[in-house]
Design a protein around this motif. Structure first.
Motif, mmCIF file in Angstrom:
data_model
loop_
_atom_site.group_PDB
_atom_site.id
_atom_site.type_symbol
_atom_site.label_atom_id
_atom_site.label_comp_id
_atom_site.label_asym_id
_atom_site.label_seq_id
_atom_site.Cartn_x
_atom_site.Cartn_y
_atom_site.Cartn_z
ATOM 1 N N ALA A 164 0.826 -1.206 0.000
ATOM 2 C CA ALA A 164 0.000 0.000 0.000
ATOM 3 C C ALA A 164 0.860 1.255 0.000
ATOM 4 O O ALA A 164 1.761 1.399 0.832
ATOM 5 C CB ALA A 164 -0.922 0.001 1.214
ATOM 6 N N SER A 165 0.557 2.162 -0.920
ATOM 7 C CA SER A 165 1.305 3.418 -1.050
ATOM 8 C C SER A 165 0.368 4.612 -0.915
ATOM 9 O O SER A 165 -0.671 4.672 -1.564
ATOM 10 C CB SER A 165 2.003 3.483 -2.407
ATOM 11 O OG SER A 165 2.929 2.433 -2.556
ATOM 12 N N GLY B 224 -0.558 10.703 -5.806
ATOM 13 C CA GLY B 224 -0.664 9.420 -6.468
ATOM 14 C C GLY B 224 0.617 9.038 -7.189
ATOM 15 O O GLY B 224 1.521 9.852 -7.387
ATOM 16 N N GLN B 225 0.688 7.790 -7.609
ATOM 17 C CA GLN B 225 1.898 7.265 -8.241
ATOM 18 C C GLN B 225 2.023 7.675 -9.703
ATOM 19 O O GLN B 225 3.088 7.529 -10.300
ATOM 20 C CB GLN B 225 1.899 5.730 -8.148
ATOM 21 C CG GLN B 225 1.853 5.194 -6.726
ATOM 22 C CD GLN B 225 3.067 5.577 -5.906
ATOM 23 O OE1 GLN B 225 4.206 5.314 -6.321
ATOM 24 N NE2 GLN B 225 2.849 6.191 -4.755
ATOM 25 N N THR B 226 0.942 8.164 -10.308
ATOM 26 C CA THR B 226 0.958 8.577 -11.708
ATOM 27 C C THR B 226 0.370 9.976 -11.828
ATOM 28 O O THR B 226 -0.150 10.531 -10.857
ATOM 29 C CB THR B 226 0.132 7.608 -12.577
ATOM 30 O OG1 THR B 226 -1.232 7.615 -12.111
ATOM 31 C CG2 THR B 226 0.680 6.190 -12.491
ATOM 32 N N PHE C 138 -8.884 0.820 4.302
ATOM 33 C CA PHE C 138 -9.955 0.100 3.617
ATOM 34 C C PHE C 138 -9.398 -0.671 2.421
ATOM 35 O O PHE C 138 -9.774 -1.827 2.171
ATOM 36 C CB PHE C 138 -11.021 1.098 3.151
ATOM 37 C CG PHE C 138 -12.107 0.494 2.318
ATOM 38 C CD1 PHE C 138 -13.066 -0.318 2.885
ATOM 39 C CD2 PHE C 138 -12.174 0.740 0.963
ATOM 40 C CE1 PHE C 138 -14.074 -0.881 2.127
ATOM 41 C CE2 PHE C 138 -13.176 0.183 0.185
ATOM 42 C CZ PHE C 138 -14.134 -0.628 0.765
ATOM 43 N N GLY C 139 -8.470 -0.031 1.688
ATOM 44 C CA GLY C 139 -7.850 -0.706 0.550
ATOM 45 C C GLY C 139 -7.044 -1.920 0.971
ATOM 46 O O GLY C 139 -7.075 -2.963 0.304
ATOM 47 N N VAL C 140 -6.316 -1.793 2.076
ATOM 48 C CA VAL C 140 -5.526 -2.920 2.586
ATOM 49 C C VAL C 140 -6.431 -4.097 2.900
ATOM 50 O O VAL C 140 -6.168 -5.240 2.495
ATOM 51 C CB VAL C 140 -4.728 -2.494 3.835
ATOM 52 C CG1 VAL C 140 -4.219 -3.719 4.597
ATOM 53 C CG2 VAL C 140 -3.558 -1.593 3.445
ATOM 54 N N LEU C 141 -7.512 -3.842 3.616
ATOM 55 C CA LEU C 141 -8.407 -4.937 3.999
ATOM 56 C C LEU C 141 -9.072 -5.566 2.772
ATOM 57 O O LEU C 141 -9.251 -6.785 2.707
ATOM 58 C CB LEU C 141 -9.457 -4.435 4.979
ATOM 59 C CG LEU C 141 -8.909 -3.915 6.313
ATOM 60 C CD1 LEU C 141 -10.037 -3.459 7.216
ATOM 61 C CD2 LEU C 141 -8.069 -4.973 7.007
ATOM 62 N N SER C 142 -9.412 -4.732 1.789
ATOM 63 C CA SER C 142 -10.001 -5.265 0.554
ATOM 64 C C SER C 142 -9.009 -6.174 -0.160
ATOM 65 O O SER C 142 -9.354 -7.275 -0.603
ATOM 66 C CB SER C 142 -10.427 -4.115 -0.367
ATOM 67 O OG SER C 142 -11.389 -3.283 0.252
ATOM 68 N N ASP D 127 -2.723 2.203 -4.462
ATOM 69 C CA ASP D 127 -2.248 3.563 -4.732
ATOM 70 C C ASP D 127 -3.351 4.538 -4.344
ATOM 71 O O ASP D 127 -4.422 4.551 -4.952
ATOM 72 C CB ASP D 127 -1.914 3.684 -6.227
ATOM 73 C CG ASP D 127 -1.561 5.107 -6.673
ATOM 74 O OD1 ASP D 127 -1.374 5.985 -5.803
ATOM 75 O OD2 ASP D 127 -1.480 5.328 -7.896
ATOM 76 N N THR D 128 -3.134 5.337 -3.299
ATOM 77 C CA THR D 128 -4.083 6.387 -2.948
ATOM 78 C C THR D 128 -3.303 7.637 -2.558
ATOM 79 O O THR D 128 -2.084 7.591 -2.374
ATOM 80 C CB THR D 128 -5.032 5.938 -1.824
ATOM 81 O OG1 THR D 128 -6.112 6.870 -1.712
ATOM 82 C CG2 THR D 128 -4.319 5.834 -0.488
ATOM 83 N N SER D 129 -3.999 8.756 -2.449
ATOM 84 C CA SER D 129 -3.287 10.021 -2.249
ATOM 85 C C SER D 129 -4.087 11.001 -1.411
ATOM 86 O O SER D 129 -5.316 10.886 -1.273
ATOM 87 C CB SER D 129 -2.977 10.664 -3.599
ATOM 88 O OG SER D 129 -4.162 11.186 -4.201
ATOM 89 N N LEU D 130 -3.384 11.978 -0.871
ATOM 90 C CA LEU D 130 -4.024 13.041 -0.109
ATOM 91 C C LEU D 130 -4.988 13.826 -0.995
ATOM 92 O O LEU D 130 -6.091 14.178 -0.582
ATOM 93 C CB LEU D 130 -2.971 13.990 0.476
ATOM 94 C CG LEU D 130 -2.300 13.594 1.786
ATOM 95 C CD1 LEU D 130 -1.550 12.264 1.671
ATOM 96 C CD2 LEU D 130 -1.346 14.692 2.250
ATOM 97 N N PHE D 131 -4.577 14.123 -2.228
ATOM 98 C CA PHE D 131 -5.398 14.888 -3.159
ATOM 99 C C PHE D 131 -6.721 14.175 -3.442
ATOM 100 O O PHE D 131 -7.796 14.768 -3.359
ATOM 101 C CB PHE D 131 -4.621 15.117 -4.460
ATOM 102 C CG PHE D 131 -5.451 15.678 -5.576
ATOM 103 C CD1 PHE D 131 -5.857 16.999 -5.561
ATOM 104 C CD2 PHE D 131 -5.827 14.876 -6.649
ATOM 105 C CE1 PHE D 131 -6.638 17.523 -6.592
ATOM 106 C CE2 PHE D 131 -6.592 15.381 -7.679
ATOM 107 C CZ PHE D 131 -7.003 16.708 -7.651
#
Length: 395
Positions: free
Chosen positions: A122-123, A128-130, A178-182, A197-201
């Motif tokens: 998880a990042s 975001g990464q892109t 939530f993403g980790v658990l999914s 991949d999720t972000s503050l924005f």
């Protein structure tokens, strides 16, 4: 007591707010969170907030409970090899470096999945990464500004105002958890992990539910409304004789009950306020008329009246007052634990209550490297090698 996530081992490479909040949530629910820090410790131990008796800031202590601390120099070859050994036994890695840093360190998702294909990686980053902004430094303030939050916060005609709480950071941490658990659920079914991949924005932007609805439905650019709701009225804070009262009269039944509570039955038939659309169009007039009545009594007196009429209402507390309210205590939102340096520490309780497998605060926020030996022994590092690693400052 069985904890819901006690089967998960999480390697935590995060720092500051968003990432540590994510891993704290996982730890609260029982995950074994190993916080991997540089030998000098994570930056927020020293750089953010007030300090108590020891060197760690209150900010660090507040968001790093239920974790073990391992110091590790990931820039060294031996440090990376130790990290790989840990990754082989882990279920999750969480990191919030700027995109590209993990590749330079040799701990990126592709490399780690070559070692442990079932691991969830998880990042969290600023943007975001892109995308064209992916390499920008990301902080909560910057994300709030670019996601539109500051443009609709504050009083009409006022300067831009950020949310009082860091919702970009905290939102990203929640989404990541939530993403980790999914992804863990998928890995348990298929044996294959994946990258998150999720972000503050994106966290801040995704919370703009009413604002985007207004923009896309009416074509109007949303503006700040103070404490008022942008879609319904009355739904805001009003002045009383000694403070403020928040009121939610946002459907016809509640609107009628509110008018009865304040003794202004005439409002019900007043063409300025007859429908929600009318009240929204004349919200300033409504505010003036309502406050003229509410300023005749105290907030506490009006709370009793609103309760009698079934109108949702509440006072506006400062944080000291929040923890004087018996409801806060009854709901377990103030807890304490013993810290080896700070002594008895107050901490926020868990907002999520599970009837059969509740989470728990089991560990104090760790001292720097407090569990280095303990964690490394779990992957086969003996005392002789541990001494050598310390001598070479790998740990």
């Amino acid at each position: 007591m069985t904890l819901p996530l006690e089967h998960l081992r999480v390697l935590d490479l995060t720092q500051a707010m968003a990432g540590p909040f994510c891993t704290m949530i996982l730890g609260d629910m029982g995950a074994d969170v190993v916080k991997i820090e540089p030998p000098s410790g994570e930056v927020s131990r020293r750089a953010m907030g007030f300090k108590g008796k020891g060197d760690d800031t209150a900010a660090f202590i507040a968001i790093n409970r239920n974790k073990r601390s391992l110091t590790l120099d990931l820039k060294s070859e031996e440090g990376r090899e130790l990290f790989y050994a840990l990754a082989r036994e882990a279920d999750v890695i969480c990191e919030n470096f700027r995109p590209g840093v993990t590749s330079r360190l040799g701990i990126d998702p592709d490399t780690i999945h070559g070692i442990n294909p079932r691991l969830v990686y998880a990042s969290i980053s600023g943007f975001g990464q892109t995308g064209p902004h992916s390499q920008r430094a990301g902080f909560d303030l910057i994300a709030q500004g670019m996601a539109g939050v500051m443009s609709i916060t504050g009083e009409p005609g006022g300067d831009p105002v950020k949310s009082g709480i860091p919702l970009s950071d905290l939102g990203a941490g929640l989404y990541c958890a939530f993403g980790v658990l999914s992804a863990v659920m998928v890995a348990e079914r298929t044996g294959r992990g994946q990258a998150i991949d999720t972000s503050l924005f994106e966290a801040a932007l995704s919370l703009g539910i009413w604002e985007t609805a207004e923009l896309w439905t009416t074509g109007r650019v949303p503006q700040p409304t103070g404490s008022a709701h942008r879609l319904t009225a009355p739904y805001q804070a009003y002045r009383t004789s000694d403070g403020y009262l928040t009121v939610g009269g946002n459907n016809h039944k509640l609107w009628v009950s509110f008018c009865e509570a304040i003794g202004r039955h005439d409002f019900i038939e007043d063409e300025r306020f007859a429908t929600n659309e009318d009240r929204m169009a004349n919200r300033q007039e409504l505010e003036h008329e309502v406050e003229a009545v509410l300023q005749k009594r105290t907030t506490e007196e009006w709370m009793e009246v609103m309760g009698e009429h079934g109108v949702p209402a509440g006072p506006i507390y400062n944080y000291a007052e929040v923890f004087e309210d018996p409801h806060t205590i009854e709901r377990g939102m103030l807890e304490q634990y013993e810290h080896p340096v700070e002594g008895t520490v107050n901490t926020l309780g868990l907002p999520l209550k599970l009837s059969e497998t509740p989470g728990a605060i089991r560990r104090h926020a760790p001292l720097v490297g407090e569990h280095t030996a303990e964690v490394l022994r779990e992957v086969g590092v003996d005392d002789e090698r541990l001494a050598a690693l310390r001598q070479s400052e790998v740990v």
